[in-house]
Scaffold this active site. Sequence first.
Site, short mmCIF file in Angstrom:
data_model
loop_
_atom_site.label_atom_id
_atom_site.label_comp_id
_atom_site.label_asym_id
_atom_site.label_seq_id
_atom_site.Cartn_x
_atom_site.Cartn_y
_atom_site.Cartn_z
N LEU A 32 -18.64 92.09 -59.97
CA LEU A 32 -17.72 91.38 -59.09
C LEU A 32 -16.56 90.89 -59.94
CD1 LEU A 32 -20.14 89.11 -56.97
CD2 LEU A 32 -19.00 91.20 -56.21
N ASP A 33 -15.40 90.75 -59.32
CA ASP A 33 -14.25 90.21 -60.04
C ASP A 33 -14.57 88.81 -60.56
OD1 ASP A 33 -12.86 92.46 -59.33
OD2 ASP A 33 -11.72 91.49 -57.72
N ARG A 34 -13.87 88.44 -61.59
CA ARG A 34 -14.03 87.12 -62.19
C ARG A 34 -13.96 86.00 -61.15
NH1 ARG A 34 -10.99 84.71 -67.34
NH2 ARG A 34 -11.05 82.51 -66.83
N THR B 241 -14.28 86.22 -57.81
CA THR B 241 -15.08 86.43 -56.61
C THR B 241 -16.46 85.84 -56.80
OG1 THR B 241 -13.91 88.50 -56.14
CG2 THR B 241 -15.99 88.16 -55.02
#
Length: 250
Positions: free
Chosen positions: A73-75, A77
Amino acid sequence: MTKAANEPGTGPLDIVARVLHRDGLMLIIDKPSGIPVHRGPRNSRDKSGAALEDYFDALRFGLPRPPVLAHRLDRDTSGCLILGRHRKATASLGLLFKHNKISKTYWAVVEGGPDADSGVIDVPLGRLSEERGWWQKPDPNGLPATTNWTVLGRSAGTVALTWLALEPITGRTHQLRVHCAAMGWPIVGDSIYGSGPRDGEPKLHLHAREITVPLSKNKPPVRVCAPVPAHMRDRLTACGWIASSEPGAP
């Protein structure tokens, strides 16, 4: 299996409190916003110098090795993140992701919003530039990218906000963020594709709410729901979300 909403930190003991599901093959944890999932070159760590995988040793639960990431997951998110507990399990999970067998639903709060109540975004994506690394852009010659969306609520105040359920059919980098921005309704707090700040508030309002994993042909799929993070609650409430409806709420 759903954990009651809480906001623990990311220390070795706190990450155990973030386990939403555990079986012999995988863990599903509630990733906090603002910390990268893995170590790497520049911009891969938070201000404390930590990455989420630095704490995985606390998640062995009797196995000889810590779990490893089955996806990312993105940082910024938050929400459901799957870890494979051993090599064979991680390979099996990788195949499920590769063949789009794992379904994911994200919650987002966007600026403005669509006029319709549901729809599909079918916009190919390509890399923005070599200098920007992972950053993406709509690109007719890029990789196919499809997102289903459904309106779950809208704000009634002077600031127009919409609460969306987003289902990525493909899994491109930053897909949901780029797709929402391309439609004219960027995700609140998005400092790359929207009008969000580079530092401070508001944080990115994108949450991996639910994930469904078909681990076995002979058993129902594992379905896990992650609690709403604190930084999204006010704007979700403005869009009609009711905190008392959250699983585990008093």
